[in-house]
Every structure is written in C-alpha cells, then in structure tokens.
Design an enzyme around this catalytic site. Sequence first.
Site, mmCIF file in Angstrom:
data_model
loop_
_atom_site.group_PDB
_atom_site.id
_atom_site.type_symbol
_atom_site.label_atom_id
_atom_site.label_comp_id
_atom_site.label_asym_id
_atom_site.label_seq_id
_atom_site.Cartn_x
_atom_site.Cartn_y
_atom_site.Cartn_z
ATOM 1 N N ASP A 35 -9.768 -1.499 -3.139
ATOM 2 C CA ASP A 35 -8.591 -1.569 -2.292
ATOM 3 C C ASP A 35 -9.201 -1.938 -0.755
ATOM 4 O O ASP A 35 -10.374 -2.379 -0.515
ATOM 5 C CB ASP A 35 -7.771 -0.911 -2.666
ATOM 6 C CG ASP A 35 -6.519 -0.982 -1.890
ATOM 7 O OD1 ASP A 35 -5.347 -1.801 -2.266
ATOM 8 O OD2 ASP A 35 -6.091 -0.565 -0.710
ATOM 9 N N TYR B 240 -2.593 -0.572 7.543
ATOM 10 C CA TYR B 240 -2.252 -1.946 7.321
ATOM 11 C C TYR B 240 -1.817 -2.609 8.600
ATOM 12 O O TYR B 240 -2.323 -3.617 9.069
ATOM 13 C CB TYR B 240 -1.077 -2.290 6.672
ATOM 14 C CG TYR B 240 -1.352 -1.995 4.731
ATOM 15 C CD1 TYR B 240 -1.299 -3.063 4.011
ATOM 16 C CD2 TYR B 240 -1.382 -0.655 4.401
ATOM 17 C CE1 TYR B 240 -1.662 -2.956 2.627
ATOM 18 C CE2 TYR B 240 -1.437 -0.402 3.064
ATOM 19 C CZ TYR B 240 -1.791 -1.539 2.164
ATOM 20 O OH TYR B 240 -2.030 -1.264 0.913
ATOM 21 N N HIS C 149 -5.790 -2.317 -11.377
ATOM 22 C CA HIS C 149 -6.101 -1.921 -9.641
ATOM 23 C C HIS C 149 -6.957 -0.263 -9.465
ATOM 24 O O HIS C 149 -7.931 -0.164 -8.718
ATOM 25 C CB HIS C 149 -4.959 -1.966 -9.002
ATOM 26 C CG HIS C 149 -5.516 -2.063 -7.549
ATOM 27 N ND1 HIS C 149 -6.029 -3.107 -6.925
ATOM 28 C CD2 HIS C 149 -4.975 -1.281 -6.478
ATOM 29 C CE1 HIS C 149 -6.366 -2.848 -5.677
ATOM 30 N NE2 HIS C 149 -5.739 -1.626 -5.323
#
Length: 412
Positions: A202, A335, A389
Amino acid sequence: MFLSLVSALAFAAVLTDVSIADDTFNVQPFKIDLSSEVPHLLDLANKTRLPLKPLYPDAGLYKGIELDYLRKLQTALVGNFDWEAQQAALNEFNHYTVVIEGQTVHFVHQKSDDPDAIPLILLHGWPGSFYEFSPVIKPLTESWTSATGKNVSYHVVVPSLPGFVFSSPPPQNWTVDDDARIFNTLMSEVLGYSTFAVHGTDWGSVIGYSLYSTFTTTTRAAHFVFLPFFPPTAEEIAANNITLSEEQKVTLQRGTEWFSTGIAYFMEQENKPNDIGLALYDNPVGQLAWIGGLNERAEDPRAGTPPSVLNDTAFLTLVSLYYLTNTFHSSLWIYAQNPNGFRGTYTKANTDAPMLFSQFEYTNALWPQEYVAKVGNLVSYKFHDFGGHFAGLDNPPALIEDIREMGLYFDA
C-alpha cells in the site's frame, strides 16, 4: 536509589538490544498502554444506534459496508473483544520511539539471534499499521535454510508511519519521500545498519520504492506486494498481448471494480481529509464502518480461515489502534499530502539492487510481471491464489516465504 539503579540497568539492557549507532536521537523503550481509553471506546460503541434493517437490502457490497456486517462488528467489539489480550500480545515485541527531524517515530525492532541476519524494514499503509505485520515478525527473525543451503534470517524493523498510531503527525507539507528519508536515517544512523532490505505494501510500497530508487547505497533489496504505479487496465494488458491466468483475471476484475467504485474513499481522503477525519474522530463504530467496507472489498473471501488470520478480532484490533491513539484523522492526511503518490508513468529505478514482487489474487490491483519489470531489477515474480490486500494477515506463510527468498539475492 536502588530502584533507580535497577531501572537504569533495565533501560540500558533494552537499548543494548536496539543497537543504537548514534544516541543523539533520543531512542526510548516504549510499551503500549491504552487500557485507560478502552471504557470510553466501549461506551460510545454500545450507545451508537444503527438502523434496524438495511435501507436497500440488495444494494451490494460495492455500495459500502453492509449493515449486518457492521452490526456484527459492533456486537463483537462491545461483547467479547479482549483489548487486554491484544495489547499483551503486541507488547511481546520490542517497541521504541526515536526523534528524527523533530518527528517522534515509533518502531518495533526484533533482532535475530543470527549474527549474519539481514536488516529488514517492513512498511505498512492505510488502513494498516505495524500490527498487520505481527504474524510475520518473529518468523522472519528465525533462521531458514534454502534448498541451495543458504541461511537467511532478518533483524526486523517495523515503524509506524508519521501520523499513524504512536508516531507523531508530520507537518502539513510532508511527503512519502520525507518518510523514506527519515526511515533511511532510522536504519542507517540510528540503528547502524549500513545496508538493509525493504518490504512495502500500500502506501508502504510508495515509501519503500522511494528508498529503493533514491537511497541506492543503503537499500540493497526490495520486496513489494503493491506498487506506486497505477496498474494497467484490461485494455492496456490486451494491447500488449499479455496472457493472464484465470486467477489473474479475478484480480484484474477486482481492480477494475475498485477503480470504478471502490476508489471513492481515496478521493475523499485526498481532497477532504478533515471532513471524514473530524466526523469520525470520536466515533468508533463510524471508523469501523469507514474502514470495514474497504476491508471487505480488499480481503480474500476466505479471510479468517487458515492460513489467513484476518478474522474479526484482528480487524477490531487494527481499528482500535487508530481509535485509541486518536490517529484516524491524522492517518488520512497521507492521501492529501501525496496527490501524486501513485503515478501513471512507469519509470525504472536507477539501481542494480534486486527487486521481488508478490501478487495476491484478492487484492485490489493487478500488476502482470511485464509491468513490474519496468520499474526495477526484477528477479522474482510470484502469484498467490490465497490472500488479499493485507498479505501479512491474510496469508502470512506466503509472505514469510517470499520475503525469505529476498535474502537469497541480498548482497550488502
């Protein structure tokens, strides 16, 4: 006086284990103690009202978390989730904090008994934390002999990214390249490892790739399960005459669905981190809903059955760490601070260090081997038909095996 001496000796013993290269960084042993915050979490979770029935029962998973699943998580959190047991298990690792460039960085440092062990840093992403590597840390410190007779083991370092759980929030203009720089300092200057290997998933893959491509003298091998490059579309794969296995087609379909509907959370956190961060700041069930829907769409459908340990307890621990440390809000800012963290143009790192890649079938993006080879010195590409994930929780044995293989290529 005697107690002070005993405490000082104990402190020195712990710091001896961490092998500090430069004590100007104020390295301190650390113990997780969040028990006093748990009653408030449970009280709020218990008082949170949820609808009695779904508004649209047939809406499906891709419209967000399903009410029955969220109610199940709420009931488990309030009724039988044992935070003390989870905290005790996490405290079995050796935790520290260090101050680098004014940032308090929390990290686990678990050393191997093997004097020839390879230093390794494991980098998590969102909505993860150091916790997602808990099943693989100790096994990676143990000696393993390959089929060719080579012995591999690791000194394992697992930091919390800035703004996550026990690491302090960074300045507003902080980027993943800044993360890479301070983690290179952690490994090389604080811990004294002249060379090391990196694993990233990630956002951790973005940071890990920055280490791999920028700090080429110290970062001498890399293993990824995710890449900082947008995965190719089905049309691009077909145009390049790449043939996919049936399992790879599953991953591609999941990635297509993620980019069409599942990416909404990404856009919200990139553009409006304060909206969702403040709305859910003191709302544990809200955090379960926000993260739980994403988790459902990114895990193996068999999650929680062997070899996966990604069960409800694991998920509640993961989210509780965010809530109890008040870092759900600050974690979102990675982000907003890195709008170009994932790139559309593939470039190759200027390094000869080996790179390995593992693709898990039920993650939310597919990178065929031909694409992975574009970005580094690819020496191994593996595809696993179990896991999603959170590979460290969803298929620990496979991740351990693949990271161990990296040791076969590591050359300090």
